[in-house]
Design an enzyme around this catalytic site. Structure first.
Site, short mmCIF file in Angstrom:
data_model
loop_
_atom_site.label_atom_id
_atom_site.label_comp_id
_atom_site.label_asym_id
_atom_site.label_seq_id
_atom_site.Cartn_x
_atom_site.Cartn_y
_atom_site.Cartn_z
N HIS A 1 -35.86 -19.76 16.61
CA HIS A 1 -37.18 -19.82 15.98
C HIS A 1 -37.10 -20.82 14.84
CE1 HIS A 1 -40.79 -18.60 13.82
NE2 HIS A 1 -41.08 -17.72 14.73
N HIS B 1 -35.40 -11.79 7.13
CA HIS B 1 -35.26 -12.92 6.24
C HIS B 1 -35.20 -12.47 4.78
CE1 HIS B 1 -37.08 -17.06 4.89
NE2 HIS B 1 -35.75 -17.07 4.85
N GLU C 1 -43.50 -15.29 -1.04
CA GLU C 1 -44.50 -15.45 0.01
C GLU C 1 -45.63 -14.45 -0.15
OE1 GLU C 1 -42.27 -14.76 3.55
OE2 GLU C 1 -40.91 -16.45 3.24
N TYR D 1 -51.04 -10.11 13.55
CA TYR D 1 -49.89 -10.97 13.26
C TYR D 1 -48.72 -10.50 14.12
CZ TYR D 1 -46.15 -13.26 10.63
OH TYR D 1 -45.06 -14.02 10.27
N HIS E 1 -44.07 -10.74 -0.60
CA HIS E 1 -42.62 -10.61 -0.55
C HIS E 1 -42.05 -11.61 -1.55
CE1 HIS E 1 -43.38 -9.40 3.90
NE2 HIS E 1 -43.48 -8.35 3.10
N HIS F 1 -37.43 -8.92 4.36
CA HIS F 1 -38.60 -8.61 5.16
C HIS F 1 -38.40 -9.11 6.57
CE1 HIS F 1 -39.24 -12.59 3.34
NE2 HIS F 1 -39.93 -12.90 4.42
#
Length: 456
Positions: free
Chosen positions: A315, A358, A364, A373, A388, A394
Site C-alpha cells: 500500500h 501506523h 492527522e 471509509y 490521531h 491507529h
C-alpha cells in the site's frame, strides 16, 4: 456584471442563490496569472496603477506573500474597485462565538485518539460565520505558522455582512448542502465533493444552496497552499492545475437592492490574531470591477483527483493522495497537507488493502464527506471526524482487519466513500469545547479491542 448585494436568508434567498450558482462561469488553472473584468475597459493595459484608473475606479494591490519572495511562490493581485479598502470606519472587538485561534492553550496537548460524531444542527438563524466551531490546531496565528481545524453548520445565508481572515487562508470542505461564495474576485459554487480555497485577507460572503449546510474548514496560517511536487511521478497526476477554477469578476454596490440609488450598510468582520473584529461600512466591499493576478480564490472537484497507486503489491504511503500542501522550512515536512481518499481501484497482490497500522511523526485530522471509509467499518460517519496526534497508534478496526485478511484479492473498486485528511507537522491541540462536546465518542478506543493474538 453587477450582482446587487443578494444574500438574504429564507427560501426566496435560496432560490436566488441557486439560480445565480447555476449560471456561473470560471477561469481555469491553479497558480495562473488570471485577469478578468466585469465591465469592458475596466482593466488597465500596460500598467498596474495609471494616474487615473479606468471608469473612475481605484487601483489597489492585495499581497498574499512578501514582495521579495521568489517569483514561483509570490502571490498578489491588483484590484480595480469602486472604493478603496482604506475607506472604512474603525474596527471594534466582537464576541468570537465558538471560533478559536492559535496559540491553543486551553488544555494540554492530548496523545489519546479522538473521534467525533457530526456537529449538531445549529440554532435557527445561524449563518456560516456564526456556525464555525473550532476543533483545535497548532502554531501561532500572529507568527503565520501552523493551522486550525474548524467545523461549520448553518441554516441561514449571510445577509449584509462580509468576512475576511487575516490570520490565514481557508480551505472549505462542504459535507452537506452547497454554498455560493461571493468574493471580492467574483462568485464560486461549492457542493459536497468540492473544496473552496479562500486566500488570506480576501473578503467573502456565504449564501446557502440548501436549507441546512455542514462541513469542515482548514485554516492555514503558514505559506499558501500549493500543488505538491511530483518527483519521480513525472509531469502528470494527482490534482491537475487546470481543474482548479477561479471566479470571473463580478461586483456589487448595494444601490440596486435599495432602489434609492444609495448604498446599503454592510457589516465587515475580520479575524485578526485569533479574534473577531467588526466595522459598519456604508457600502459593500465586494465592489471589485476588474482584477488580475494569482492571489485568487478557487473551487476544485475532488472527484477529478487523478489517483495513483500500487499495481503490484503493498500500500503506498498516504502522501500519494496529497491535493495541496503548505510547505514548511524543512523540505518534505509540511505545515499542513490536504489529502483526499477518492474513488480508486485496488489491485495489489498478496496485500492487506485497507490503510495499514501506523504511528506517524505528523498529526492527522480525518473527515468523511460521503459514504464509508475503507479502514473503519462503523462509527466514522459523514460529518464526523477523528484526530490521531503524532505517534498515536491507529489503523483498521477489528471488523475491517478480519474482513480484509480473508478477502479474495480480485480487483476491487473503492467508490462508496469520499474521505479526506488535514495532516500537519505539529500536534493538534483540541479546544476545551471539542473535548467536552456531547458529540465526542467516548468509546473510540474500543474499535481496536478484540484484535486477537494470532502468533504461534
Amino acid at each position: 456584471m453587477s450582482l446587487g448585494t443578494g444574500g438574504s436568508g429564507g427560501t426566496s434567498g435560496q432560490e436566488r442563490a441557486r439560480k445565480t450558482a447555476e449560471g456561473l462561469s470560471y477561469l481555469s488553472g491553479f497558480g495562473n496569472q488570471h485577469s478578468s473584468e466585469a465591465v469592458p475597459g475596466a482593466l488597465p493595459l500596460g500598467r498596474n496603477a495609471p494616474q487615473r484608473a479606468p471608469l473612475g475606479l481605484y487601483a489597489e494591490q492585495l499581497s498574499g506573500t512578501a514582495f521579495t519572495e521568489p517569483r514561483a511562490h509570490n502571490r498578489r493581485s491588483w484590484l480595480y474597485r469602486i472604493r478603496p479598502s482604506a475607506a472604512h470606519p474603525r474596527f471594534v472587538r466582537m464576541d468570537n462565538g465558538r471560533l478559536r485561534g492559535a496559540p491553543f492553550t486551553e488544555v494540554a496537548p492530548d496523545p489519546n485518539r479522538l473521534r467525533w460524531n457530526p456537529l449538531p444542527d445549529p440554532p435557527r438563524g445561524t449563518d456560516f460565520l456564526a456556525g464555525l466551531w473550532t476543533v483545535g490546531g497548532n502554531g501561532d496565528a500572529a507568527r503565520r505558522a501552523g493551522m486550525a481545524v474548524h467545523l461549520y453548520a448553518a441554516d441561514t445565508s449571510m445577509t449584509d455582512r462580509v468576512f475576511s481572515d487575516t490570520d490565514g487562508e481557508l480551505l472549505i470542505v462542504p459535507e452537506r448542502g452547497g454554498l455560493l461564495l461571493r468574493t471580492e474576485f467574483g462568485l464560486l459554487r461549492a457542493e459536497p465533493g468540492d473544496v473552496a480555497l479562500i486566500p488570506r485577507g480576501v473578503r467573502f460572503r456565504v449564501e446557502l444552496l440548501a436549507d441546512t449546510v455542514r462541513g469542515y474548514v482548514c485554516e492555514n496560517y503558514g505559506r499558501p497552499f500549493e500543488l505538491p511536487d511530483l518527483g519521480p511521478i513525472g509531469a502528470n497526476g494527482l490534482a491537475n492545475p487546470r481543474d482548479f477554477l477561479a471566479p470571473v469578476a463580478a461586483y456589487e454596490t448595494g444601490a440596486e437592492d435599495t432602489g434609492r440609488g444609495v448604498d446599503r450598510p454592510v457589516e465587515v468582520i475580520s479575524k485578526f490574531c485569533g479574534n473577531l473584529w467588526r466595522a459598519q461600512y456604508g457600502h459593500s466591499p465586494l465592489d471589485v470591477v476588474a482584477w488580475h493576478g494569482n492571489h485568487v480564490p478557487y473551487v476544485y472537484d475532488l472527484r477529478r483527483f487523478n489517483v495513483l497507486g500500487s499495481i503490484s503489491y503493498d500500500h503506498p504511503d498516504p502522501s500519494i493522495f496529497t491535493v495541496l500542501t503548505s510547505p514548511s522550512d524543512t523540505p518534505g515536512l509540511a505545515s499542513v497537507d490536504f489529502v483526499v481518499f477518492a474513488p480508486r481501484w485496488l489491485v495489489g497482490e498478496d496485500t492487506f488493502r485497507p490503510p495499514y497500522f501506523h504511528r506517524n511523526v505528523t498529526s492527522e485530522y480525518m473527515g468523511l464527506i460521503e459514504g464509508a471509509y475503507d479502514a473503519k467499518a462503523e462509527g466514522f460517519v459523514p460529518g464526523g471526524g477523528s484526530l490521531h496526534n503524532m505517534m498515536s497508534a491507529h489503523g483498521p478496526d477489528r471488523e475491517t482487519f478480519d474482513r480484509a485478511s480473508a478477502a479474495e484479492l480480485t480487483p476491487q473498486k473503492v467508490d462508496d466513500g469520499l474521505a479526506f485528511m488535514f495532516e500537519t507537522r505539529w500536534p493538534v491541540v483540541p479546544t476545551a469545547q471539542a473535548l467536552e462536546a456531547d458529540h465526542v465518542q467516548a468509546g473510540y478506543d474500543d474499535v481496536w479491542q478484540g484484535l486477537e493474538r494470532h502468533f504461534s
